[in-house]
Write an enzyme that holds these catalytic residues in place. Sequence first.
Site, PDB file in Angstrom:
ATOM      1  N   ARG A  43       0.838  -1.216   0.000  1.00 26.84           N
ATOM      2  CA  ARG A  43       0.000   0.000   0.000  1.00 26.84           C
ATOM      3  C   ARG A  43       0.868   1.260   0.000  1.00 26.84           C
ATOM      4  O   ARG A  43       0.595   2.222  -0.710  1.00 26.84           O
ATOM      5  CB  ARG A  43      -0.903   0.021   1.229  1.00 26.84           C
ATOM      6  N   ASP A 152     -14.797   8.768  12.655  1.00 29.91           N
ATOM      7  CA  ASP A 152     -13.735   7.861  12.218  1.00 29.91           C
ATOM      8  C   ASP A 152     -12.464   8.690  12.055  1.00 29.91           C
ATOM      9  O   ASP A 152     -12.525   9.919  11.938  1.00 29.91           O
ATOM     10  CB  ASP A 152     -14.104   7.190  10.879  1.00 29.91           C
TER      11      ASP A 152
HETATM   12  C1  SAM Z   1     -13.104  -2.676  10.427  1.00 25.29           C
HETATM   13  S1  SAM Z   1     -13.760  -1.049  10.426  1.00 25.29           S
HETATM   14  C2  SAM Z   1     -15.177  -1.261  11.467  1.00 25.29           C
HETATM   15  C3  SAM Z   1     -16.381  -0.498  10.967  1.00 25.29           C
HETATM   16  C4  SAM Z   1     -17.656  -0.716  11.787  1.00 25.29           C
HETATM   17  N1  SAM Z   1     -17.486  -0.269  13.141  1.00 25.29           N
HETATM   18  C5  SAM Z   1     -18.071  -2.159  11.763  1.00 25.29           C
HETATM   19  O1  SAM Z   1     -17.920  -2.861  12.762  1.00 25.29           O
HETATM   20  O2  SAM Z   1     -18.549  -2.616  10.716  1.00 25.29           O
HETATM   21  C6  SAM Z   1     -12.605  -0.213  11.506  1.00 25.29           C
HETATM   22  C7  SAM Z   1     -12.694   1.305  11.435  1.00 25.29           C
HETATM   23  O3  SAM Z   1     -11.968   1.854  12.537  1.00 25.29           O
HETATM   24  C8  SAM Z   1     -11.347   3.048  12.106  1.00 25.29           C
HETATM   25  N2  SAM Z   1     -10.245   3.386  13.028  1.00 25.29           N
HETATM   26  C9  SAM Z   1      -9.027   2.802  13.145  1.00 25.29           C
HETATM   27  N3  SAM Z   1      -8.292   3.416  14.077  1.00 25.29           N
HETATM   28  C10 SAM Z   1      -9.065   4.411  14.582  1.00 25.29           C
HETATM   29  C11 SAM Z   1      -8.855   5.414  15.574  1.00 25.29           C
HETATM   30  N4  SAM Z   1      -7.698   5.513  16.247  1.00 25.29           N
HETATM   31  N5  SAM Z   1      -9.861   6.283  15.823  1.00 25.29           N
HETATM   32  C12 SAM Z   1     -11.043   6.207  15.146  1.00 25.29           C
HETATM   33  N6  SAM Z   1     -11.287   5.284  14.191  1.00 25.29           N
HETATM   34  C13 SAM Z   1     -10.314   4.396  13.914  1.00 25.29           C
HETATM   35  C14 SAM Z   1     -10.889   2.714  10.697  1.00 25.29           C
HETATM   36  O4  SAM Z   1     -10.615   3.870   9.933  1.00 25.29           O
HETATM   37  C15 SAM Z   1     -12.066   1.885  10.182  1.00 25.29           C
HETATM   38  O5  SAM Z   1     -12.992   2.679   9.485  1.00 25.29           O
END
Ligand code: SAM
Length: 281
Positions: A43, A152
């Site tokens: 990436r 997010d």
């Molecule tokens: C796998 S997705 C989960 C989405 C949703 N909550 C679900 O369960 O379907 C993880 C999300 O966490 C966000 N994320 C990762 N680190 C984060 C942080 N430090 N603060 C806020 N969001 C974060 C990512 O950008 C991503 O959109």
Amino acid sequence: MSAVGSTVAGGISDSDFASLRSIALRELGIEISGEKKSLLVSRLAKRLRHLGLDGFSEYTELLNTGQSAEELEEFVACVTTNVTRFFREPHHFDHLETQLIPDIEKRASRGEQVRLWSSACSTGEEPYSAAMILARHLSDRALSNVKILASDVNVKVLEAAQSAEYPKSEADAARADLRGFFQPSPNDPGRVVLADKVRNLVTFRYMNLAKTWPVRGPFDAIFCRNVAIYFPQNVQEDLWVKFAKVLRKNGSMYIGHSERLAGPANTRFRFLGSTMYQLTN
Ligand SMILES: C[S@@+](CC[C@H](N)C(=O)[O-])C[C@H]1O[C@@H](n2cnc3c(N)ncnc32)[C@H](O)[C@@H]1O
């Protein structure tokens, strides 16, 4: 190895990988495992080419000096996993629908402000799923006092979420009584867009769970699903403590299927079963 350290062609050196890991931990709270190395390198290789950089050392320096806020956003997009879908882990939405809606209707219709929070909302499917449940059951008067905060750390997913546009197949898979909330997109026959009644309930905002939160609450329910799993244990435990501070008493906490609410906050929550907790004190 060239004078600039590890290169796109030659792979990444252990020290450059260690630097990237520490930036991810510092900026996002995310722990990158060794297994993710090749995915991350592929990436980031695109970023290096785009920036015209020869090596990962220059790239880590760019991030470390804080000279490029824009590149930090790109790095966040490379490091995060954004997989999500409507009504993922449906028992949380069943709980909202059967256990919380009656009380929300009562309080919101007499003018009380009710707030929900989707704290790692990715491309919006999670907060919009909750919004569809609210829009389906609440009176107009109650709805005018209910809001969902959706946040997010990845600005790219937030942009997609704000458009509220999804492939038509996602609407076809939705529950029959909620399908009416998906309307044909004026831009693309293969896509649908969510109805204003649903969209207007959700406010999207950039927020980093690993830093200070500009939120006060109190929230009736918080979704923090499939994100804590990327954080080391101490960051996870701090997170549950912080959520306990902004949840309403008796508020609901929904977490991801492979996550566990542990540490000092544990005594403040009652386990409701299957990744659902209630704040008791
Ligand atoms: C796998 S997705 C989960 C989405 C949703 N909550 C679900 O369960 O379907 C993880 C999300 O966490 C966000 N994320 C990762 N680190 C984060 C942080 N430090 N603060 C806020 N969001 C974060 C990512 O950008 C991503 O959109």
